[in-house]
Design a protein around this motif. Structure first.
Motif, PDB file in Angstrom:
ATOM      1  N   PHE A   1     -31.124 -16.157  18.405  1.00  0.00           N
ATOM      2  CA  PHE A   1     -31.439 -17.340  17.613  1.00  0.00           C
ATOM      3  C   PHE A   1     -32.638 -17.159  16.696  1.00  0.00           C
ATOM      4  N   VAL A   2     -33.512 -16.204  16.988  1.00  0.00           N
ATOM      5  CA  VAL A   2     -34.648 -15.952  16.098  1.00  0.00           C
ATOM      6  C   VAL A   2     -34.227 -15.063  14.929  1.00  0.00           C
TER       7      VAL A   2
ATOM      8  N   LEU B   1     -40.618 -23.874  20.761  1.00  0.00           N
ATOM      9  CA  LEU B   1     -40.049 -24.973  19.984  1.00  0.00           C
ATOM     10  C   LEU B   1     -40.200 -24.748  18.486  1.00  0.00           C
ATOM     11  N   VAL B   2     -41.304 -24.152  18.064  1.00  0.00           N
ATOM     12  CA  VAL B   2     -41.475 -23.819  16.650  1.00  0.00           C
ATOM     13  C   VAL B   2     -40.355 -22.880  16.210  1.00  0.00           C
ATOM     14  N   GLN B   3     -40.119 -21.836  16.988  1.00  0.00           N
ATOM     15  CA  GLN B   3     -39.055 -20.884  16.667  1.00  0.00           C
ATOM     16  C   GLN B   3     -37.689 -21.566  16.660  1.00  0.00           C
ATOM     17  N   PHE B   4     -37.436 -22.359  17.667  1.00  0.00           N
ATOM     18  CA  PHE B   4     -36.151 -23.043  17.778  1.00  0.00           C
ATOM     19  C   PHE B   4     -35.939 -23.986  16.591  1.00  0.00           C
ATOM     20  N   GLY B   5     -36.989 -24.717  16.252  1.00  0.00           N
ATOM     21  CA  GLY B   5     -36.903 -25.654  15.125  1.00  0.00           C
ATOM     22  C   GLY B   5     -36.652 -24.952  13.800  1.00  0.00           C
ATOM     23  N   ILE B   6     -37.361 -23.864  13.562  1.00  0.00           N
ATOM     24  CA  ILE B   6     -37.156 -23.103  12.328  1.00  0.00           C
ATOM     25  C   ILE B   6     -35.732 -22.553  12.279  1.00  0.00           C
ATOM     26  N   ALA B   7     -35.271 -21.993  13.387  1.00  0.00           N
ATOM     27  CA  ALA B   7     -33.911 -21.437  13.434  1.00  0.00           C
ATOM     28  C   ALA B   7     -32.871 -22.527  13.182  1.00  0.00           C
ATOM     29  N   ALA B   8     -33.038 -23.685  13.791  1.00  0.00           N
ATOM     30  CA  ALA B   8     -32.101 -24.793  13.591  1.00  0.00           C
ATOM     31  C   ALA B   8     -32.094 -25.231  12.128  1.00  0.00           C
TER      32      ALA B   8
ATOM     33  N   ALA C   1     -44.985 -17.220  15.452  1.00  0.00           N
ATOM     34  CA  ALA C   1     -44.717 -18.014  16.660  1.00  0.00           C
ATOM     35  C   ALA C   1     -44.155 -17.129  17.770  1.00  0.00           C
ATOM     36  N   ARG C   2     -43.319 -16.168  17.398  1.00  0.00           N
ATOM     37  CA  ARG C   2     -42.745 -15.228  18.380  1.00  0.00           C
ATOM     38  C   ARG C   2     -43.851 -14.376  19.003  1.00  0.00           C
ATOM     39  N   LEU C   3     -44.726 -13.838  18.169  1.00  0.00           N
ATOM     40  CA  LEU C   3     -45.839 -13.021  18.663  1.00  0.00           C
ATOM     41  C   LEU C   3     -46.764 -13.856  19.551  1.00  0.00           C
ATOM     42  N   ALA C   4     -47.074 -15.056  19.096  1.00  0.00           N
ATOM     43  CA  ALA C   4     -47.970 -15.925  19.865  1.00  0.00           C
ATOM     44  C   ALA C   4     -47.373 -16.257  21.228  1.00  0.00           C
ATOM     45  N   GLN C   5     -46.075 -16.541  21.265  1.00  0.00           N
ATOM     46  CA  GLN C   5     -45.430 -16.848  22.544  1.00  0.00           C
ATOM     47  C   GLN C   5     -45.553 -15.664  23.500  1.00  0.00           C
TER      48      GLN C   5
END
Length: 137
Positions: free
Chosen positions: A67-68, A119-126, A94-98
């Motif tokens: 999803f990313v 959630l940031v990653q998920f939101g951007i992907a959506a 956001a991926r690195l930070a997670q």
């Protein structure tokens, strides 16, 4: 500059760095603990603390790849990188930070922070998927 390509390369390099770190950690762990077996539990719970967090951070990278990175790959394959370029760097940050928070701590505040980065990653992907669907529907 194509930020989508840079973000994908950064994601792949980050996953590789975590894998190399994990291999190094497990090698050191075996030597330090005089382990004969080279087998490790995929969850990392047999190496405790830092080793478990490192194992899970690495696993989380490949678990999230679909999803990313998926929308970025679709955008590149369809000549639609304009859709992903604007947020690609934020996605990888956001991926690195997670991952970094995952490795650093399992305190409740760290778990909450990790979830926020997820959630940031998920939101951007959506958002990207919606734009890609609109473009090609």
């Amino acid at each position: 500059m194509n930020y989508t390509i840079l973000a994908l390369i950064a994601y792949i390099l980050w996953t590789m760095l975590l894998l190399l770190s994990l291999a190094g950690f497990r090698t050191f762990y075996n030597k330090a603990n005089n382990r004969k077996s080279l087998k490790f539990d995929a969850s990392g719970n047999d190496v405790g603390g830092f080793g478990e967090r490192l194992t899970r951070a690495h696993a989380n990278c490949y678990e999230s790849f679909v999803f990313v990175a998926g929308p970025m790959i679709v955008a590149l394959a369809t000549g639609s990188a304009a859709i992903t370029n604007g947020l690609a760097i934020y996605m990888i940050l956001a991926r690195l930070a997670q991952s970094i928070v995952h490795i650093a701590s399992v305190a409740n505040i760290a778990i909450i922070l990790r979830f926020v980065f997820f959630l940031v990653q998920f939101g951007i992907a959506a958002y990207w998927l919606i734009l890609l669907l609109q473009k090609f529907a």
